[in-house]
Design a protein around this motif. Structure first.
Motif, PDB file in Angstrom:
ATOM      1  N   ASN A 165       0.830  -1.203   0.000  1.00 45.36           N
ATOM      2  CA  ASN A 165       0.000   0.000   0.000  1.00 45.36           C
ATOM      3  C   ASN A 165       0.871   1.262   0.000  1.00 45.36           C
ATOM      4  OD1 ASN A 165      -2.408   1.543   0.256  1.00 45.36           O
ATOM      5  ND2 ASN A 165      -2.081   1.711   2.462  1.00 45.36           N
ATOM      6  N   ASN A 166       0.443   2.220  -0.775  1.00 47.92           N
ATOM      7  CA  ASN A 166       1.042   3.552  -0.738  1.00 47.92           C
ATOM      8  C   ASN A 166      -0.005   4.468  -0.103  1.00 47.92           C
ATOM      9  OD1 ASN A 166       2.389   5.924  -1.193  1.00 47.92           O
ATOM     10  ND2 ASN A 166       2.356   5.815  -3.415  1.00 47.92           N
ATOM     11  N   PRO A 167       0.277   5.072   1.054  1.00 53.18           N
ATOM     12  CA  PRO A 167       1.595   5.446   1.576  1.00 53.18           C
ATOM     13  C   PRO A 167       2.140   4.597   2.712  1.00 53.18           C
ATOM     14  CG  PRO A 167      -0.065   6.756   2.654  1.00 53.18           C
ATOM     15  CD  PRO A 167      -0.802   5.824   1.724  1.00 53.18           C
ATOM     16  N   THR A 168       1.474   3.498   3.098  1.00 50.07           N
ATOM     17  CA  THR A 168       1.888   2.828   4.330  1.00 50.07           C
ATOM     18  C   THR A 168       2.951   1.755   4.120  1.00 50.07           C
ATOM     19  OG1 THR A 168       0.163   1.125   4.212  1.00 50.07           O
ATOM     20  CG2 THR A 168      -0.415   3.228   5.277  1.00 50.07           C
ATOM     21  N   GLY A 169       3.040   1.180   2.916  1.00 54.63           N
ATOM     22  CA  GLY A 169       4.020   0.134   2.641  1.00 54.63           C
ATOM     23  C   GLY A 169       3.560  -1.263   2.971  1.00 54.63           C
ATOM     24  N   THR A 170       2.364  -1.414   3.552  1.00 52.93           N
ATOM     25  CA  THR A 170       1.879  -2.716   3.976  1.00 52.93           C
ATOM     26  C   THR A 170       1.329  -3.515   2.795  1.00 52.93           C
ATOM     27  OG1 THR A 170      -0.139  -1.525   4.623  1.00 52.93           O
ATOM     28  CG2 THR A 170       1.363  -2.152   6.368  1.00 52.93           C
ATOM     29  N   ALA A 171       1.607  -4.823   2.795  1.00 56.15           N
ATOM     30  CA  ALA A 171       1.123  -5.709   1.739  1.00 56.15           C
ATOM     31  C   ALA A 171      -0.182  -6.371   2.172  1.00 56.15           C
ATOM     32  CB  ALA A 171       2.162  -6.771   1.421  1.00 56.15           C
ATOM     33  N   LEU A 172      -0.986  -6.744   1.194  1.00 57.84           N
ATOM     34  CA  LEU A 172      -2.247  -7.427   1.466  1.00 57.84           C
ATOM     35  C   LEU A 172      -2.010  -8.901   1.751  1.00 57.84           C
ATOM     36  CD1 LEU A 172      -4.546  -6.090  -1.418  1.00 57.84           C
ATOM     37  CD2 LEU A 172      -4.679  -5.468   0.999  1.00 57.84           C
ATOM     38  N   ALA A 173      -2.761  -9.438   2.683  1.00 56.82           N
ATOM     39  CA  ALA A 173      -2.784 -10.881   2.864  1.00 56.82           C
ATOM     40  C   ALA A 173      -3.544 -11.501   1.691  1.00 56.82           C
ATOM     41  CB  ALA A 173      -3.471 -11.234   4.186  1.00 56.82           C
ATOM     42  N   PRO A 174      -3.147 -12.674   1.209  1.00 52.90           N
ATOM     43  CA  PRO A 174      -3.828 -13.285   0.063  1.00 52.90           C
ATOM     44  C   PRO A 174      -5.326 -13.434   0.242  1.00 52.90           C
ATOM     45  CG  PRO A 174      -1.804 -14.470   0.569  1.00 52.90           C
ATOM     46  CD  PRO A 174      -2.011 -13.481   1.680  1.00 52.90           C
ATOM     47  N   GLU A 175      -5.764 -13.671   1.483  1.00 56.31           N
ATOM     48  CA  GLU A 175      -7.200 -13.868   1.713  1.00 56.31           C
ATOM     49  C   GLU A 175      -8.005 -12.596   1.487  1.00 56.31           C
ATOM     50  OE1 GLU A 175      -5.143 -13.816   5.858  1.00 56.31           O
ATOM     51  OE2 GLU A 175      -4.780 -14.640   3.842  1.00 56.31           O
ATOM     52  N   VAL A 176      -7.355 -11.422   1.559  1.00 52.27           N
ATOM     53  CA  VAL A 176      -8.065 -10.179   1.243  1.00 52.27           C
ATOM     54  C   VAL A 176      -8.440 -10.153  -0.232  1.00 52.27           C
ATOM     55  CG1 VAL A 176      -7.909  -7.664   1.166  1.00 52.27           C
ATOM     56  CG2 VAL A 176      -6.923  -8.912   3.100  1.00 52.27           C
ATOM     57  N   VAL A 177      -7.500 -10.534  -1.089  1.00 52.02           N
ATOM     58  CA  VAL A 177      -7.774 -10.578  -2.530  1.00 52.02           C
ATOM     59  C   VAL A 177      -8.869 -11.592  -2.820  1.00 52.02           C
ATOM     60  CG1 VAL A 177      -6.777 -11.016  -4.806  1.00 52.02           C
ATOM     61  CG2 VAL A 177      -5.408  -9.875  -3.044  1.00 52.02           C
ATOM     62  N   THR A 178      -8.751 -12.773  -2.237  1.00 51.32           N
ATOM     63  CA  THR A 178      -9.759 -13.816  -2.433  1.00 51.32           C
ATOM     64  C   THR A 178     -11.139 -13.339  -2.005  1.00 51.32           C
ATOM     65  OG1 THR A 178      -8.126 -15.563  -2.089  1.00 51.32           O
ATOM     66  CG2 THR A 178     -10.422 -16.151  -1.756  1.00 51.32           C
ATOM     67  N   THR A 179     -11.212 -12.773  -0.810  1.00 51.53           N
ATOM     68  CA  THR A 179     -12.497 -12.326  -0.274  1.00 51.53           C
ATOM     69  C   THR A 179     -13.139 -11.267  -1.155  1.00 51.53           C
ATOM     70  OG1 THR A 179     -11.843 -12.807   2.003  1.00 51.53           O
ATOM     71  CG2 THR A 179     -13.593 -11.181   1.697  1.00 51.53           C
ATOM     72  N   LEU A 180     -12.361 -10.301  -1.596  1.00 50.77           N
ATOM     73  CA  LEU A 180     -12.936  -9.208  -2.375  1.00 50.77           C
ATOM     74  C   LEU A 180     -13.280  -9.641  -3.795  1.00 50.77           C
ATOM     75  CD1 LEU A 180     -10.863  -6.273  -0.942  1.00 50.77           C
ATOM     76  CD2 LEU A 180     -13.326  -6.578  -0.789  1.00 50.77           C
ATOM     77  N   CYS A 181     -12.479 -10.500  -4.399  1.00 48.70           N
ATOM     78  CA  CYS A 181     -12.833 -11.013  -5.728  1.00 48.70           C
ATOM     79  C   CYS A 181     -14.166 -11.763  -5.670  1.00 48.70           C
ATOM     80  CB  CYS A 181     -11.739 -11.932  -6.255  1.00 48.70           C
ATOM     81  SG  CYS A 181     -10.281 -11.076  -6.899  1.00 48.70           S
ATOM     82  N   GLU A 182     -14.357 -12.550  -4.621  1.00 46.83           N
ATOM     83  CA  GLU A 182     -15.608 -13.299  -4.485  1.00 46.83           C
ATOM     84  C   GLU A 182     -16.765 -12.385  -4.120  1.00 46.83           C
ATOM     85  OE1 GLU A 182     -14.641 -16.384  -1.707  1.00 46.83           O
ATOM     86  OE2 GLU A 182     -13.468 -17.525  -3.185  1.00 46.83           O
TER      87      GLU A 182
END
Length: 363
Positions: A165-182
């Motif tokens: 993430n910009n500006p925080t630098g934190t990466a997403l956990a894979p389950e966030v992508v999975t959850t939002l795609c679904e």
């Protein structure tokens, strides 16, 4: 009396986007790669551009077939990507704008989770797309249940997720992508913006690995950061071929010049060399995070080539104090925080020395 020029009402009084461009000894404010290309890479780019210049009387390859193939080959280090799954434009900014042009627009909604990249709402504004933000947790992660609720309420056609993430630098956990795609389903697209993806820490996966499972997933990258190509202006994405075909409807004719295509292809030929400094920058980032925490600052976990630190009662005074000592960082992110790009070891030493002096002088 009619106001001139006849600007759209929602644009009146708005200043253009842009970070300060100041001539100071240590510039650590826009997340550039501090290491330029080698002489061999420069020579290859120069000779490639010379060859392209011989045909500038002709339009460039509108579908930039060779470049798409080279980018697909590069991305296939993380997941299987074919040329038909790749699209490119003048920086990831234009890639994002084209995504909003194709999938946003009047009557449609784009969603992200703040703090997030400050250009996203501008892409939405420019395409007359409604803009909605959820909130991240105190550690800048995304609460999955809150994200599901927001998507159910807003029914977005585009979800924008920078990771790191910009500006925080934190990466997403894979389950966030999975959850939002679904949660979004095929009525929308989920865009994972991996502009800083090459800098992620060991064990942090790329969303490219999930492309085969979700055809509504889009993963964007850039050559500006890890490839030391900020001046090149080449951003790209990987997605289902149907998404690439949809973007072709809104792209401007011949939007990638022959010179850009030639320079990008030359840079990709030198990928191992250009990416060779990534490990060094990762190590410098981790040292910077450890040093800041050792000095008592709060620092967000970072998978990028920058780190967000704080917190300050008057962050502008700290920013100005650093600038007065020849060190330019970025006043951005949540109130009380500042962001520093990772530079060379000497540049980071200058930053640390300046910051200690500024903090001693603060009331």
């Amino acid at each position: 009396m009619v106001d001139f020029p006849p600007l759209r009402e929602e644009l009146r009084g708005i200043a253009p986007y842009g970070a300060p461009q100041l001539d100071v000894p240590v510039q650590l404010n826009v997340n550039e790669n501090p290491y330029g290309p080698s002489p061999a890479c420069v020579d290859d780019i120069a000779s490639s551009v010379v060859e392209a210049a011989r045909t500038l009387n002709r339009y460039p390859d509108r579908e930039f077939v060779a470049l798409r193939a080279a980018l697909a080959d590069y991305l296939s280090r993380d997941a299987r990507v074919t040329p038909e799954m790749v699209w490119a434009a003048n920086g990831s900014n234009e890639v994002m704008l084209q995504l909003l042009q194709a999938f946003g627009g009047p009557g449609r909604t784009a969603v992200s989770f703040a703090p997030t990249y400050s250009m996203y709402p501008e892409y939405a504004r420019d395409t007359s797309t409604r803009w909605v933000t959820g909130r991240r947790e105190d550690d800048f992660s995304i609460d999955l249940e809150a994200a599901r609720v927001l998507v159910a309420e807003e029914r977005p056609s585009v979800v924008l997720l920078p990771s790191p993430n910009n500006p925080t630098g934190t990466a997403l956990a894979p389950e966030v992508v999975t959850t939002l795609c679904e949660a979004v389903g095929e009525s929308g697209v989920v865009v994972v913006d991996e502009a800083y993806g090459e800098f992620r820490r060991s064990g942090t996966p790329s969303a490219l690995e999930q492309l085969s499972a979700y055809r509504n997933l889009v993963v964007t990258r850039t050559m500006s950061k890890a490839f030391a190509g900020a001046g090149l202006r080449l951003g790209y994405l990987a997605a289902d071929p149907a998404i690439c075909d949809a973007i072709r409807v809104v792209r401007l004719p011949y939007h990638l010049s022959a010179v850009t295509q030639a320079a990008a292809l030359a840079a990709l030929r030198h990928a191992p060399e250009l990416l060779g400094k990534v490990d060094e920058l990762r190590a410098e980032r981790d040292r910077t995070v450890a040093w800041l925490r050792g000095e008592g600052f709060e620092v967000a976990d970072s998978d990028a080539n920058f780190c967000l630190f704080g917190t300050f009662g008057d962050r502008h005074a700290v920013w100005q104090g650093l600038l007065d000592r020849g060190v330019l960082i970025r006043e951005t992110g949540p109130d009380g925080w500042l962001r520093v790009s990772i530079g060379t070891a000497d540049e980071m030493a200058a930053f640390q020395d300046a910051l200690l002096h500024v903090m001693k002088e603060m009331p």
